[in-house]
Design a protein around this motif. Structure first.
Motif, PDB file in Angstrom:
ATOM      1  N   PRO A 459      -7.843 -14.451  12.669  1.00 58.48           N
ATOM      2  CA  PRO A 459      -8.768 -14.635  13.791  1.00 58.48           C
ATOM      3  C   PRO A 459      -8.116 -14.394  15.147  1.00 58.48           C
ATOM      4  N   LYS A 460      -6.794 -14.576  15.229  1.00 56.99           N
ATOM      5  CA  LYS A 460      -6.088 -14.374  16.497  1.00 56.99           C
ATOM      6  C   LYS A 460      -6.250 -12.942  16.989  1.00 56.99           C
ATOM      7  N   HIS A 461      -6.233 -11.995  16.064  1.00 55.94           N
ATOM      8  CA  HIS A 461      -6.349 -10.576  16.425  1.00 55.94           C
ATOM      9  C   HIS A 461      -7.680  -9.975  15.995  1.00 55.94           C
ATOM     10  N   GLY A 462      -8.594 -10.810  15.477  1.00 50.22           N
ATOM     11  CA  GLY A 462      -9.934 -10.352  15.155  1.00 50.22           C
ATOM     12  C   GLY A 462     -10.020  -9.405  13.973  1.00 50.22           C
ATOM     13  N   LYS A 463      -9.163  -9.596  12.955  1.00 46.79           N
ATOM     14  CA  LYS A 463      -9.129  -8.691  11.812  1.00 46.79           C
ATOM     15  C   LYS A 463      -9.198  -9.475  10.496  1.00 46.79           C
ATOM     16  N   PHE A 464      -9.716  -8.827   9.457  1.00 52.07           N
ATOM     17  CA  PHE A 464      -9.539  -9.324   8.091  1.00 52.07           C
ATOM     18  C   PHE A 464      -9.012  -8.186   7.232  1.00 52.07           C
ATOM     19  N   TYR A 465      -8.290  -8.553   6.173  1.00 45.57           N
ATOM     20  CA  TYR A 465      -7.589  -7.602   5.319  1.00 45.57           C
ATOM     21  C   TYR A 465      -8.006  -7.832   3.872  1.00 45.57           C
ATOM     22  N   TRP A 466      -8.032  -6.768   3.070  1.00 43.48           N
ATOM     23  CA  TRP A 466      -8.333  -6.940   1.648  1.00 43.48           C
ATOM     24  C   TRP A 466      -7.630  -5.863   0.825  1.00 43.48           C
ATOM     25  N   THR A 467      -7.487  -6.158  -0.477  1.00 46.56           N
ATOM     26  CA  THR A 467      -6.880  -5.203  -1.397  1.00 46.56           C
ATOM     27  C   THR A 467      -7.945  -4.623  -2.316  1.00 46.56           C
ATOM     28  N   GLN A 468      -7.760  -3.366  -2.698  1.00 48.76           N
ATOM     29  CA  GLN A 468      -8.497  -2.723  -3.790  1.00 48.76           C
ATOM     30  C   GLN A 468      -7.428  -2.243  -4.760  1.00 48.76           C
ATOM     31  N   LYS A 469      -7.329  -2.923  -5.903  1.00 48.46           N
ATOM     32  CA  LYS A 469      -6.127  -2.829  -6.710  1.00 48.46           C
ATOM     33  C   LYS A 469      -6.022  -1.589  -7.588  1.00 48.46           C
ATOM     34  N   GLY A 470      -7.140  -0.983  -7.938  1.00 51.04           N
ATOM     35  CA  GLY A 470      -7.087   0.128  -8.882  1.00 51.04           C
ATOM     36  C   GLY A 470      -6.915  -0.357 -10.304  1.00 51.04           C
ATOM     37  N   ALA A 471      -6.788   0.584 -11.216  1.00 51.11           N
ATOM     38  CA  ALA A 471      -6.616   0.227 -12.621  1.00 51.11           C
ATOM     39  C   ALA A 471      -5.270  -0.449 -12.833  1.00 51.11           C
ATOM     40  N   SER A 472      -5.173  -1.200 -13.913  1.00 55.63           N
ATOM     41  CA  SER A 472      -3.959  -1.960 -14.187  1.00 55.63           C
ATOM     42  C   SER A 472      -2.731  -1.050 -14.262  1.00 55.63           C
ATOM     43  N   ALA A 474      -1.604   1.199 -12.419  1.00 55.70           N
ATOM     44  CA  ALA A 474      -1.918   2.629 -12.275  1.00 55.70           C
ATOM     45  C   ALA A 474      -1.393   3.248 -10.989  1.00 55.70           C
ATOM     46  N   GLY A 475      -0.858   2.468 -10.070  1.00 56.75           N
ATOM     47  CA  GLY A 475      -0.390   3.039  -8.816  1.00 56.75           C
ATOM     48  C   GLY A 475      -1.512   3.517  -7.920  1.00 56.75           C
ATOM     49  N   GLN A 476      -2.698   2.920  -8.051  1.00 58.85           N
ATOM     50  CA  GLN A 476      -3.867   3.315  -7.243  1.00 58.85           C
ATOM     51  C   GLN A 476      -4.190   2.290  -6.145  1.00 58.85           C
ATOM     52  N   GLY A 477      -3.335   1.275  -6.004  1.00 60.68           N
ATOM     53  CA  GLY A 477      -3.668   0.166  -5.112  1.00 60.68           C
ATOM     54  C   GLY A 477      -3.671   0.553  -3.649  1.00 60.68           C
ATOM     55  N   ARG A 478      -4.605  -0.079  -2.896  1.00 64.87           N
ATOM     56  CA  ARG A 478      -4.718   0.159  -1.457  1.00 64.87           C
ATOM     57  C   ARG A 478      -4.948  -1.162  -0.721  1.00 64.87           C
ATOM     58  N   ILE A 479      -4.543  -1.181   0.547  1.00 67.30           N
ATOM     59  CA  ILE A 479      -4.803  -2.324   1.423  1.00 67.30           C
ATOM     60  C   ILE A 479      -5.535  -1.812   2.652  1.00 67.30           C
ATOM     61  N   PHE A 480      -6.643  -2.483   2.979  1.00 66.95           N
ATOM     62  CA  PHE A 480      -7.499  -2.103   4.102  1.00 66.95           C
ATOM     63  C   PHE A 480      -7.611  -3.254   5.097  1.00 66.95           C
ATOM     64  N   ARG A 481      -8.131  -2.933   6.283  1.00 66.18           N
ATOM     65  CA  ARG A 481      -8.532  -3.970   7.228  1.00 66.18           C
ATOM     66  C   ARG A 481      -9.723  -3.486   8.038  1.00 66.18           C
ATOM     67  N   ALA A 482     -10.422  -4.468   8.620  1.00 64.41           N
ATOM     68  CA  ALA A 482     -11.576  -4.170   9.476  1.00 64.41           C
ATOM     69  C   ALA A 482     -11.712  -5.296  10.490  1.00 64.41           C
ATOM     70  N   ASN A 483     -12.603  -5.101  11.441  1.00 61.63           N
ATOM     71  CA  ASN A 483     -12.816  -6.096  12.486  1.00 61.63           C
ATOM     72  C   ASN A 483     -13.659  -7.267  11.977  1.00 61.63           C
ATOM     73  N   ILE A 484     -13.328  -8.465  12.435  1.00 62.58           N
ATOM     74  CA  ILE A 484     -14.134  -9.639  12.104  1.00 62.58           C
ATOM     75  C   ILE A 484     -15.560  -9.444  12.602  1.00 62.58           C
ATOM     76  N   ASN A 485     -15.707  -8.910  13.791  1.00 63.06           N
ATOM     77  CA  ASN A 485     -17.035  -8.664  14.365  1.00 63.06           C
ATOM     78  C   ASN A 485     -17.490  -7.250  14.014  1.00 63.06           C
ATOM     79  N   THR A 486     -18.513  -7.161  13.169  1.00 61.76           N
ATOM     80  CA  THR A 486     -19.039  -5.861  12.754  1.00 61.76           C
ATOM     81  C   THR A 486     -19.697  -5.160  13.937  1.00 61.76           C
ATOM     82  N   LEU A 487     -19.450  -3.853  14.059  1.00 58.58           N
ATOM     83  CA  LEU A 487     -20.035  -3.081  15.151  1.00 58.58           C
ATOM     84  C   LEU A 487     -21.554  -3.064  15.043  1.00 58.58           C
ATOM     85  N   ALA A 488     -22.213  -3.041  16.174  1.00 61.17           N
ATOM     86  CA  ALA A 488     -23.675  -3.036  16.208  1.00 61.17           C
ATOM     87  C   ALA A 488     -24.225  -1.857  15.420  1.00 61.17           C
TER      88      ALA A 488
END
Length: 612
Positions: A459-472, A474-488
């Motif tokens: 919340p200090k920087h207005g972001k949240f982060y999440w993982t999308q792991k891919g298959a077990s 498998a080396g497909q894993g990714r980490i993303f982030r987006a703003n806490i406040n969704t754009l209009a």
């Protein structure tokens, strides 16, 4: 009028102040069979105090040898009148500020029963100085009573010069009943008996440090070796708090005309910089985390260590029935002791978060991964008052859960649901923040690269982060982030502020972020040598925004057994993490000093912590 012993019955021992010492005093009396009332204006402190007693009363019960009595009840209160209305004995443990103690005793005399004994836990202020607003009869019931950081048994009493002498043998008897070792100073004395000896050691230690003769570690090593002590004076001062040490020493300086330069040095080099010891998150005479120990040696160890809340999915046990509802929540101390089962019969629990302001824990139940039946539940910190706040059918397979304490929101990732959710503590205000696919579409649901698993919020920087792991593995894993406040005008599907931070990871699972350093930590269940590890990377504004095929991050520790849950202890600068192999680990923030603090026939998933 001669003093008469109060009739105790079911009346309470009231503790004013729910801090480190106050809650331990309360725990002694409750373990000794007395009903206890704790007063503190801070809701978080009240919750922490109850949490501490819940987690430690069993060990206090054993330590003090009270095995033939029934445990007392204990409650907390915001206002003084409610806390002391039934008290036969009150102990003030408020900060060492004389004006605060004077006003506290004036209010106490007006609101407590007229036969109530009133004690000050102060070791540096004589209780005579606190009773100026009391009448002669009220002054007779006031004294100093100082507890030496329970579970240490030593307790000292001292007259206010007005105290009725008959009070002392009565209180000594009651303290012995609960397993303490009482002693009464034969005359008024700043610091009693033990604390005068301790004050001399503190004062000379600070002089040695201020003069640059040696360092804290060497002082303590020599002290422990020579005197056979469990800890040295520097580690002990860090445990007490250097701010408290400075306040106490300043009182001695004023009363006795002692040199002020040791305390001036302490304030300049430590207290003014926020480095006030174990509780500060910045360390003190020792680095942060020094007093957190697996094998507790002294009463100063683990004073600032967290309580751990761990989810056991249940598959590690020899379950012959109810396999899909054998999950549990345990609480334990940071050294792996005092393990208590809080909740059971859970359908595959995975993520957990704690809100001290609410006095509640929140967790996710995956349910059956093939069915859209995941839930989010809530309960008080002792496991009572269990409620479903997100019913089956709203989230498919909830995984990691995290709390935005600033905005009072719950976030959780939904694996087969391919979504990130947000809601209020009571379950209202439910939102879908990110949607990577439609679970009603079999092709998208089977695409594990779309599955959202880990979640953390900054919340200090207005972001949240999440993982999308891919298959077990498998080396497909990714980490993303987006703003806490969704754009209009944006939706969970169309939002354009999603940023890819890392890709081609083995199998990233749960996340934690340190908002002060903007360093992201995560567990990974992928293949060796990179997977089954704890990792970190800097995600602040100075990072390289280009996502390369070879991700840039540090592997902090390896050789875990299906690592999942992770939680940061920013007070002691530690990482706690768990794995499906049934172990709970602790390491420094750089991965060094990895310690197994608990290992059993479990399969741990989620992990959260609180500081008591």
């Amino acid at each position: 009028m001669p003093w008469k012993q109060p009739i105790i019955g079911n009346r309470t021992v009231a503790i004013l102040g729910a801090g480190v010492l106050g809650r331990r005093i309360a725990c002694v009396w409750a373990a000794g069979g007395y009903n206890v009332a704790i007063r503190d204006p801070s809701a978080d402190q009240r919750t922490s105090a109850i949490n501490f007693i819940d987690n430690n009363i069993a060990s206090f019960y054993k330590t003090f040898g009270n095995t033939n009595i029934k445990l007392g009840q204990y409650n907390t209160y915001e206002d003084l009148a409610s806390a002391v209305k039934d008290a036969w004995f009150v102990i003030e443990a408020v900060p060492e500020k004389l004006d605060l103690k004077i006003s506290t005793f004036a209010e106490l005399a007006a609101k407590a029963p007229k036969d109530c004994i009133m004690g000050s836990n102060s070791s540096s202020f004589k209780s005579r100085l606190m009773v100026g607003k009391l009448n002669d009869e009220e002054k007779k019931r006031v004294l100093n009573v100082h507890y030496t950081m329970p579970p240490v048994r030593v307790t000292e009493f001292m007259t206010s010069t007005f105290t009725d002498p008959a009070i002392f043998p009565f209180l000594e008897e009651k303290h012995r009943e609960v397993g303490l070792l009482p002693a009464t100073a034969r005359r008024e004395s700043t610091g009693f008996i033990i604390n005068r000896l301790w004050a001399a050691m503190k004062r000379e230690t600070l002089m040695i440090l201020a003069e640059g003769v040696t360092d804290p570690k060497e002082i303590d090593e020599l002290f422990v070796e020579l005197f056979g002590a469990k800890t040295g004076p520097c580690a002990a001062m860090d445990g007490v708090g250097l701010d408290t040490v400075a306040l106490i020493e300043e009182n001695y300086i004023k009363e006795r005309g002692l040199p002020s330069y040791p305390v001036d040095w302490l304030r300049k080099n430590y207290v003014s910089q926020g480095k006030i010891g174990a509780k500060s998150g910045k360390g003190g005479l020792y680095p942060a985390g020094y007093t957190t120990k697996k094998d507790v040696v002294s009463q100063y160890d683990n004073l600032a260590a967290p309580t751990l809340y761990v989810l056991d999915i249940g598959v590690g046990e020899n379950v012959t029935s109810n396999f899909f509802s054998s999950g549990k929540i345990y609480a334990a101390s940071a050294n792996g002791n005092n393990v208590r089962k809080l909740v059971d019969n859970l359908p595959f629990p995975d993520g957990i978060g704690i809100s001290l302001s609410q006095g509640r824990m929140f967790w996710s139940n995956m349910g059956s991964p093939a069915v859209n039946d995941g839930t989010i539940e809530s309960a008080k910190l002792d496991g009572s008052d269990r409620k479903v706040i997100v019913p089956a059918g709203v989230a498919h397979t909830p995984k990691q859960l995290t709390i935005d304490h600033v905005n009072e929101k719950i976030y959780f990732a939904d694996r087969e649901g391919m979504r990130v959710h947000r809601l209020n503590f009571d379950g209202s205000g439910h939102e879908i923040l990110v949607q990577t696919g439609d679970f009603n579409n079999p092709v998208e649901k089977s695409d594990q690269a779309r599955h959202c698993v880990g979640i953390t919020v900054d919340p200090k920087h207005g972001k949240f982060y999440w993982t999308q792991k891919g298959a077990s593995k498998a080396g497909q894993g990714r980490i993303f982030r987006a703003n806490i406040n969704t754009l209009a005008g944006a939706t969970a599907v169309t939002r354009s502020d999603i940023e890819l931070l890392l890709e081609n990871l083995p199998e990233p699972i749960d996340l934690e972020i340190d908002p002060d350093t903007e360093i992201l930590y995560w567990t990974d269940r992928g293949e060796y040598p990179v997977g089954n590890s704890v990792n970190r990377t800097y995600v602040g504004s100075g990072r390289d925004s280009e996502v390369s095929a070879a991700p840039k991050f540090d592997i902090l520790t390896r050789h875990l057994h299906e690592a999942i849950g992770i939680s940061l202890d920013n007070v002691n600068k530690h990482i706690y993490f768990v794995d499906m192999g049934g172990s709970v680990y602790r390491s420094d923030l750089d991965g060094h000093n990895k310690t197994v603090i608990f290992s059993g026939k479990n399969a741990f998933t989620g992990l959260a912590l609180t500081h008591n």
